[in-house]
Structures are given as C-alpha cells and as structure tokens.
Design a protein around this motif. Structure first.
Motif, short mmCIF file in Angstrom:
data_model
loop_
_atom_site.label_atom_id
_atom_site.label_comp_id
_atom_site.label_asym_id
_atom_site.label_seq_id
_atom_site.Cartn_x
_atom_site.Cartn_y
_atom_site.Cartn_z
N ASP A 55 1.01 -1.58 -0.11
CA ASP A 55 0.19 -0.34 -0.06
C ASP A 55 0.78 1.31 0.28
O ASP A 55 0.50 1.88 0.29
CB ASP A 55 -0.88 0.14 1.01
N VAL A 71 2.02 8.04 -1.89
CA VAL A 71 0.98 8.17 -1.66
C VAL A 71 1.19 6.85 -0.69
O VAL A 71 1.80 5.62 -0.68
CB VAL A 71 0.90 8.11 -3.11
N ASP A 92 -6.22 8.06 -0.72
CA ASP A 92 -4.94 7.97 -0.71
C ASP A 92 -4.28 9.27 0.23
O ASP A 92 -5.28 10.47 -0.21
CB ASP A 92 -5.35 8.35 -2.03
N TYR A 149 -1.85 4.19 0.43
CA TYR A 149 -3.76 3.76 -0.55
C TYR A 149 -4.22 3.34 0.90
O TYR A 149 -3.56 1.91 1.70
CB TYR A 149 -3.01 2.94 -1.31
#
Length: 288
Positions: free
Chosen positions: A217, A224, A253, A226
């Motif tokens: 992630d 970023v 996000d 997620y």
C-alpha cells in the motif's frame, strides 16, 4: 427434593456433591437433561430459575412467549450477523449485555413498553454514562425492536418518539495543537509504539487502518499511502479480523510528507528480518 451434605432440603433439582459444589439440573422442553455446577447455593438457585424460564420462553418459533434475550440472540446471529461489520456487531452486543439485558432481557418481547426503554436510558444517565454511549444504547434498542416489528414478533416498536436520551452536554471534539503534538511525541519517544504514534499524527489514519497497512500500500515513488483495509479486534471471539475500511470514503490516497516518508524507510530497515506467524498477516507493516 435435593439435599446438601448435612441432609438439609435444597429444593427440586439442586443437590450438593461430595466435593462441596452444588449441582443444578432440569430437563428442558426437548427432554434433554441440563446440568451445571456452582460453588454457592445462591448461584445454583439463580441459574436454575433463569434457565427454566429461558427454556420455556426462549423458543424463537414461539413468538408469543419469547423473551427479549431470545429475540436478541436470534437477531444478532441470524439476521444481523452476516450483514454487518464486526465492529457494529460488537457495539450492539456490548450495549445489550452491559445496559439492556439485566433490565428487560427476561421480559416477553411483546410486553416491553416505552417506559421500560426510557428507564434503561435514565439508569445509564444516573450512572454517569457519556451522552454518546446512551445514544448508542437507544439506537441498539430501536433496531432490535424495529426488526421484531418487521418480523411480526410485535405490533409496534416500543422505542417511540417519547423515549428520549437525557439532556447532557456533548463534549466537543478538540484537536491537538502543534505544541501539544510535539510534547506528546517527546513523552512517547520511550514507547515501543512511538513510530505508530508519529504516523497517526502525520496521516490521520484510524487505528484499524494503521493495523491494516501493508507494504504493497506504500508507493515510495509517488509518495502516496493507499488505504485499502482495516483490521479490528472482535472482543467476542477474541481475535483480529481483516475487513474493509469503515465506509466507502475510507478508501483513499494519503500523500506522504517528508517525515512520513522517512518514517516508513526507518521501519522498513528495522523489519527486514521480521518473523511471520500466519500467512494471513504477510505484508502487514505493524504486527505487534
């Protein structure tokens, strides 16, 4: 009539064993013999009385004599158990067991009146419960009896408009100032969860979302995070459960600050030799 070790009559269904424990037993409506042991005579008598009553009034197929306990158990497992998130099930179960069960649990569902429901809320108010917890209890009662009405167990939901939560000033949510955050982090440096605390302050992640983070992630190139899942704790089953975020808006996000980026790099270096005890948790960043 059963007797104790000295030959004194204890009442039907109760006897005292040689080890001093009291045996309480009866045959239920299906002819099955039910028996349980207790250290105290009072506990044995209380259980026997309640067990007989529940056996007589707890049959879901006989809605006329069904107790609130019987309906709740059926409702939470068979109606709501497969459609709601575990944390919602936990909320319903906690509120029922802690605030509703002892007051109206043994009452026949159709005999519950608005005054009974109001009494529960008043008792909670007198005991100093927070307004939010009282609200949750009312919400739980409303849903229990609303479903009973939908299934023709009762004619009307007893949690009417007249059933109101006592007026209590709700506490306003206050965020930490930058100075308070710095003081908190300074004090938390000695904690083994310091990096998690720092990450929460940097990202606004919920606790369940923090638990559910996997390395897949984390996009180090675009910087970023997620948010794709949440891990909560099922207090009834005493186990962690992997699920979806709290709502559809939970999928999001989150851009990484430089501090967050450095934090993940530090964690990654420390976790290179981390042992995985279950493949279910493979890739999870925080396993402690």
């Amino acid at each position: 009539m059963g007797k104790n070790l000295k030959g004194k009559e204890l009442g039907r269904g109760i006897t005292q064993r040689k080890d001093g424990k009291y045996s309480a037993k009866f045959s239920n409506t299906n002819g099955k013999r039910i028996e349980k042991y207790f250290d105290k005579l009072s506990e044995a008598r209380k259980w026997l009385e309640e067990a007989k009553y529940e056996d007589k009034h707890g049959d879901i197929s006989s809605s006329v004599n069904m107790t609130v306990n019987a309906w709740f158990n059926y409702w939470i497992t068979e109606i709501k158990g497969k459609t709601l998130r575990y944390n919602t099930i936990n909320m319903y179960t906690d509120r029922y067991n802690k605030n509703i069960k002892d007051i109206i649990g043994n009452i026949i569902v159709s005999d519950v009146k608005p005054m009974h429901c109001q009494n529960i809320l008043n008792i909670m108010d007198n005991q100093g419960y927070a307004a939010s917890t009282i609200d949750k209890t009312k919400f739980t009662m409303f849903n229990i009896f609303s479903s009973a009405a939908e299934n023709d167990i009762i004619m009307l939901n007893p949690v009417t408009k007249s059933v109101k939560c006592p007026n209590k000033a709700k506490k306003e949510t206050r965020v930490l100032t930058v100075e308070e955050q710095e003081r908190f982090l300074q004090a938390a440096k000695s904690s083994k969860n310091y990096l998690q605390y720092l990450l929460v302050l940097q990202t606004g992640l919920r606790v369940g979302e923090l638990r559910g983070l996997k390395w897949e992630d984390i996009d180090f190139i675009n910087r970023v995070i997620y948010v794709k899942r949440s891990i909560g704790y099922n207090t009834s089953a005493k186990e962690f459960v992997i699920g979806e975020p709290k709502s559809k808006f939970g999928y999001r996000d989150i851009p990484m600050t430089q501090t967050t980026y450095n934090l993940f790099m530090e964690i990654k270096k420390k976790k290179t030799n981390q042992r995985i005890y279950s493949m279910e948790y493979a890739g999870i960043i925080f396993l402690n």
